[in-house]
Design a protein around this motif. Structure first.
Motif, PDB file in Angstrom:
ATOM      1  N   ALA A  19       0.845  -1.207   0.000  1.00 49.98           N
ATOM      2  CA  ALA A  19       0.000   0.000   0.000  1.00 49.98           C
ATOM      3  C   ALA A  19       0.876   1.250   0.000  1.00 49.98           C
ATOM      4  N   VAL A  20       1.885   1.266   0.909  1.00 53.49           N
ATOM      5  CA  VAL A  20       2.761   2.450   0.999  1.00 53.49           C
ATOM      6  C   VAL A  20       3.510   2.649  -0.322  1.00 53.49           C
ATOM      7  N   THR A  21       4.017   1.507  -0.876  1.00 54.51           N
ATOM      8  CA  THR A  21       4.767   1.608  -2.129  1.00 54.51           C
ATOM      9  C   THR A  21       3.874   2.104  -3.249  1.00 54.51           C
ATOM     10  N   LEU A  22       2.628   1.575  -3.310  1.00 58.08           N
ATOM     11  CA  LEU A  22       1.730   2.003  -4.388  1.00 58.08           C
ATOM     12  C   LEU A  22       1.428   3.496  -4.268  1.00 58.08           C
ATOM     13  N   ILE A  23       1.222   3.945  -3.021  1.00 59.25           N
ATOM     14  CA  ILE A  23       0.958   5.382  -2.817  1.00 59.25           C
ATOM     15  C   ILE A  23       2.184   6.175  -3.252  1.00 59.25           C
ATOM     16  N   SER A  24       3.388   5.670  -2.842  1.00 57.39           N
ATOM     17  CA  SER A  24       4.632   6.359  -3.213  1.00 57.39           C
ATOM     18  C   SER A  24       4.779   6.384  -4.732  1.00 57.39           C
ATOM     19  N   ILE A  25       4.501   5.206  -5.371  1.00 61.49           N
ATOM     20  CA  ILE A  25       4.623   5.143  -6.834  1.00 61.49           C
ATOM     21  C   ILE A  25       3.664   6.153  -7.465  1.00 61.49           C
ATOM     22  N   TRP A  26       2.440   6.185  -6.895  1.00 60.57           N
ATOM     23  CA  TRP A  26       1.448   7.104  -7.431  1.00 60.57           C
ATOM     24  C   TRP A  26       1.957   8.544  -7.338  1.00 60.57           C
ATOM     25  N   LEU A  27       2.549   8.881  -6.171  1.00 56.05           N
ATOM     26  CA  LEU A  27       3.075  10.240  -5.983  1.00 56.05           C
ATOM     27  C   LEU A  27       4.233  10.501  -6.952  1.00 56.05           C
ATOM     28  N   VAL A  28       5.097   9.470  -7.099  1.00 58.77           N
ATOM     29  CA  VAL A  28       6.244   9.615  -8.015  1.00 58.77           C
ATOM     30  C   VAL A  28       5.728   9.819  -9.443  1.00 58.77           C
ATOM     31  N   LEU A  29       4.711   9.002  -9.820  1.00 57.67           N
ATOM     32  CA  LEU A  29       4.161   9.121 -11.174  1.00 57.67           C
ATOM     33  C   LEU A  29       3.599  10.517 -11.401  1.00 57.67           C
ATOM     34  N   LEU A  30       2.961  11.029 -10.346  1.00 56.97           N
ATOM     35  CA  LEU A  30       2.403  12.384 -10.418  1.00 56.97           C
ATOM     36  C   LEU A  30       3.515  13.385 -10.703  1.00 56.97           C
ATOM     37  N   GLN A  31       4.614  13.219  -9.915  1.00 57.17           N
ATOM     38  CA  GLN A  31       5.757  14.122 -10.064  1.00 57.17           C
ATOM     39  C   GLN A  31       6.400  13.970 -11.438  1.00 57.17           C
ATOM     40  N   ILE A 301       9.376   0.348 -13.996  1.00 55.25           N
ATOM     41  CA  ILE A 301      10.589   0.219 -13.175  1.00 55.25           C
ATOM     42  C   ILE A 301      10.206   0.063 -11.710  1.00 55.25           C
ATOM     43  N   ALA A 302       9.253   0.929 -11.253  1.00 52.73           N
ATOM     44  CA  ALA A 302       8.844   0.868  -9.842  1.00 52.73           C
ATOM     45  C   ALA A 302       8.212  -0.485  -9.538  1.00 52.73           C
ATOM     46  N   GLY A 303       7.353  -0.938 -10.497  1.00 57.18           N
ATOM     47  CA  GLY A 303       6.711  -2.239 -10.319  1.00 57.18           C
ATOM     48  C   GLY A 303       7.745  -3.345 -10.249  1.00 57.18           C
ATOM     49  N   PHE A 304       8.747  -3.224 -11.110  1.00 59.39           N
ATOM     50  CA  PHE A 304       9.809  -4.233 -11.124  1.00 59.39           C
ATOM     51  C   PHE A 304      10.563  -4.229  -9.788  1.00 59.39           C
ATOM     52  N   ILE A 305      10.869  -3.005  -9.313  1.00 59.64           N
ATOM     53  CA  ILE A 305      11.595  -2.897  -8.036  1.00 59.64           C
ATOM     54  C   ILE A 305      10.743  -3.479  -6.908  1.00 59.64           C
ATOM     55  N   LEU A 306       9.445  -3.119  -6.915  1.00 58.45           N
ATOM     56  CA  LEU A 306       8.547  -3.629  -5.871  1.00 58.45           C
ATOM     57  C   LEU A 306       8.468  -5.153  -5.938  1.00 58.45           C
ATOM     58  N   PHE A 307       8.309  -5.647  -7.178  1.00 60.01           N
ATOM     59  CA  PHE A 307       8.207  -7.080  -7.359  1.00 60.01           C
ATOM     60  C   PHE A 307       9.489  -7.765  -6.868  1.00 60.01           C
ATOM     61  N   THR A 308      10.665  -7.180  -7.272  1.00 63.87           N
ATOM     62  CA  THR A 308      11.957  -7.758  -6.861  1.00 63.87           C
ATOM     63  C   THR A 308      12.067  -7.736  -5.342  1.00 63.87           C
TER      64      THR A 308
END
Ligand code: ADP
Length: 589
Positions: A19-31, A301-308
């Motif tokens: 959840a935290v990572t998805l929120i972070s990814i979402w914020l990063v994607l926004l940025q 990339i974020a998904g890959f990092i999260l998955f890894t």
């Protein structure tokens, strides 16, 4: 009833991390979106600004390359002669046609009234000869002696073009005007082919040049009806000049236009010499797709990092649980081993207890045997003696010797008394009687026992020294006979222990301390044998030879003292000898 299993700690952690990572990814994607958009926009602005300048320059070049042509022709003798009516148009027209063909323009000459007197298209159906253009601004400018420039759709030809005029003057007199019509269709064609959106609007906002034919002759803003009408009649030959459907939004680096469902960045440049504005439109779909691409790449990339991360976390967790399982297996094995060992120890303990019981039983039987032997010996002796004395009494009676008979009877009485004392001891041991407890003075009892034992003490050459409390102080609650028995036992044991000692001393001490009456009997005998120390107070325990003791004295003493709520202990004293200490609660009177 349904039970709900709560998610494990690890699952809760994973959900939280995801959840935290998805929120972070979402914020990063926004940025990333904001950043990419800003970057793309700045690049587009940069490119657009240079493109609009380039297009403006090329348009100027296209128009200005013919600026000199009317000027040159206005000086031509033949045109002067034509306008002075000294020359015929038929001689000038081919001449103009030549120039027009070479320069891809159209050239015509107006007289001072604005009527066409010569034209390069004299051979075509759209021959301008005789048509009056005095209403055109380029004529009016030339009339004033100026060079004119004007965009319009030809009223006769129906073809748009840029009209450049120059007055024909002779000694300051206005003779007419030379007009060159520059074709701008080619440049529009080039713009269209380039795939870029370029438009040119006039002072009223009408788009007269456009890379997109659909926007042509449409207005950027609504026109007042009379202006629209005039322009339609004079300049744009009946085109409706409708307002282009679009939304405009101003930003710092240019306007954002929403046109035909597409977004464009509009960058424009004023062309003051013509009163026009050139607009360069950049389709913002590229920005959107850039943003989309950047976001997709970042998300991948974020998904890959999260998955890894989750993969390695899961792997680490599995390894850890495997290790934990291994450890708990080892612990389980150790536990099982311990349980087995405990079981074995229990078994051993049970066996030992069984053996102990058997030993105790055997010990009891041995003690019983010893006691039986001792009692039999103790009683056998006097019984034999009594039998002998009785037999000799018979003889003394037959001989009529009454004195000897009486002596024998005295002996027999003495022997029965001894037998009585033996059975008395056994009786006391067998019957522990609590009844008959009175407050008694222990000092008096000790005195009495010492007095009665005086002959024995004397016979044994023992020196007894007593240190007692004043009479009436060492009061205890108990039975005086029992207490005498206690004192007797201690005294006789001491006397026995000192039989072979050289200096025979008995020290009796009675004192009170902290509400406790304390009696110590110390002798200078052999001391308590090492092996005897643990079993002193057990019944039938004795180190004496058979016939010398039953091993009941201290056991009886122990029982009596216990009954009175006191305690007894024994210790060896430095040098030789033993010391017995009795503690009894001071009686409250
Ligand atoms: P008994 O005197 O018949 O042996 P007791 O119970 O009175 O029985 O004494 C048990 C044992 O305690 C004695 O056999 C002796 O070994 C030991 N004992 C008792 N009093 C003394 C003493 N004053 N000095 C040394 N040993 C003693």
């Amino acid at each position: 009833m349904k039970t709900r299993t709560l998610p494990s700690k690890k699952t809760r952690q994973t959900v939280l991390i995801v959840a935290v990572t998805l929120i972070s990814i979402w914020l990063v994607l926004l940025q990333v979106g904001i950043f990419t958009k800003a970057r793309s926009m700045s690049r587009i602005r940069e490119i657009g600004s240079s493109r609009v300048n380039l297009y403006a320059q090329s348009l100027r070049t296209n128009l200005e390359q013919f600026r000199h042509l009317p000027y040159v022709l206005a000086r031509d003798r033949r045109i002067h002669d034509l306008l002075n009516l000294e020359f015929d148009a038929i001689r000038v027209n081919p001449h103009l046609e030549d120039f027009a063909t070479v320069s891809s323009t159209m050239i015509f000459v107006l007289d001072r009234g604005g009527t066409t007197v010569a034209t390069s298209n004299w051979r075509t159906d759209q021959d301008l000869t005789g048509f009056n253009f005095s209403y055109r601004p380029y004529f009016k400018a030339a009339e004033k002696g100026l060079s004119g420039g004007y965009y319009a759709i030809g009223s006769r030809t129906g073809k748009p073009g840029f009209f450049i005029s120059y007055p024909v003057l002779e000694e300051g007199n206005f003779l007419g005007v030379v007009v060159v019509k520059v074709n701008l269709e080619t440049i529009q064609h080039i713009w269209k082919k380039s795939g870029e959106a370029v438009i040119v609007s006039d002072a009223y906002g009408i788009l007269f040049l456009s890379s997109n034919p659909d926007w042509k002759y449409k207005s950027l803003r609504p026109l007042p009806p009379h202006t629209a009408r005039r322009l339609r009649e004079v300049q744009y030959q009946g085109y409706p000049l409708v307002t282009l459907k679009m939304e405009r939004q101003s930003t710092t680096g240019g306007n954002i236009l929403l046109l035909e469902g597409k977004q464009y960045l509009e960058q424009s440049l004023q062309l003051p010499e013509y009163g026009w504005r050139i607009h360069y439109l950049t389709d913002l779909r590229g920005v959107k797709s850039n943003v989309h691409l950047a976001r997709t790449v970042t998300a991948v990339i974020a998904g890959f990092i999260l998955f890894t991360f989750l993969f390695f976390r899961e792997r680490r967790h599995k390894l850890r649980s495997r290790e934990e399982a291994r450890k708990s297996r080892i612990i389980e094995e150790i536990n099982e081993k311990l349980l087995r060992e405990i079981e074995e120890h229990k078994q051993t303990e049970d066996n030992l207890r069984k053996i102990q019981k058997e030993l105790i039983q055997a010990g009891k039987l041995a003690a019983l045997g010893r006691m039986s032997a001792a009692v039999a010996h103790e009683l056998n002796q006097p019984v034999t003696a009594i039998r002998t004395f009785a037999a000799s009494c018979r003889i003394f009676l037959e001989r009529n010797q009454p004195k000897q008979v009486l002596e024998n009877l005295d002996f027999i009485t003495g022997l029965t008394e001894r037998m009585g004392s033996i059975t008395g001891q056994l009786k006391i041991f067998a019957r522990k009687n609590k009844s008959g407890h009175h407050v008694v003075d222990l000092a008096k009892i000790i005195d009495k026992v010492l007095l009665f034992s005086a002959p024995l003490i004397k016979a044994g050459h023992v020196n007894v020294n007593s240190e007692l409390t004043e009479k009436g102080q060492a009061l205890v609650r108990g039975d005086s006979l029992h207490l005498e028995q206690v004192m007797n036992n201690l005294l006789s044991n001491s006397l026995h222990a000192m039989e072979k000692s050289s200096g025979k001393e008995i020290h009796v001490k009675l004192f009170i301390k902290d509400e406790t009456v304390i009696l110590t009997v110390t002798d200078s005998g052999t001391g308590i044998a090492g092996e005897a120390m643990d079993s002193l107070f057990e019944p039938f325990f004795t180190t004496k030879d058979i016939g010398d003791g039953l091993g009941l004295g201290l056991s009886i003493t122990y029982g009596i003292i216990q009954d009175m709520g006191g305690s007894i202990s024994a210790e060896n004293i430095a040098g030789n000898g033993a010391c017995f200490t009795i503690r009894l609660p001071l009686a409250v009177t």
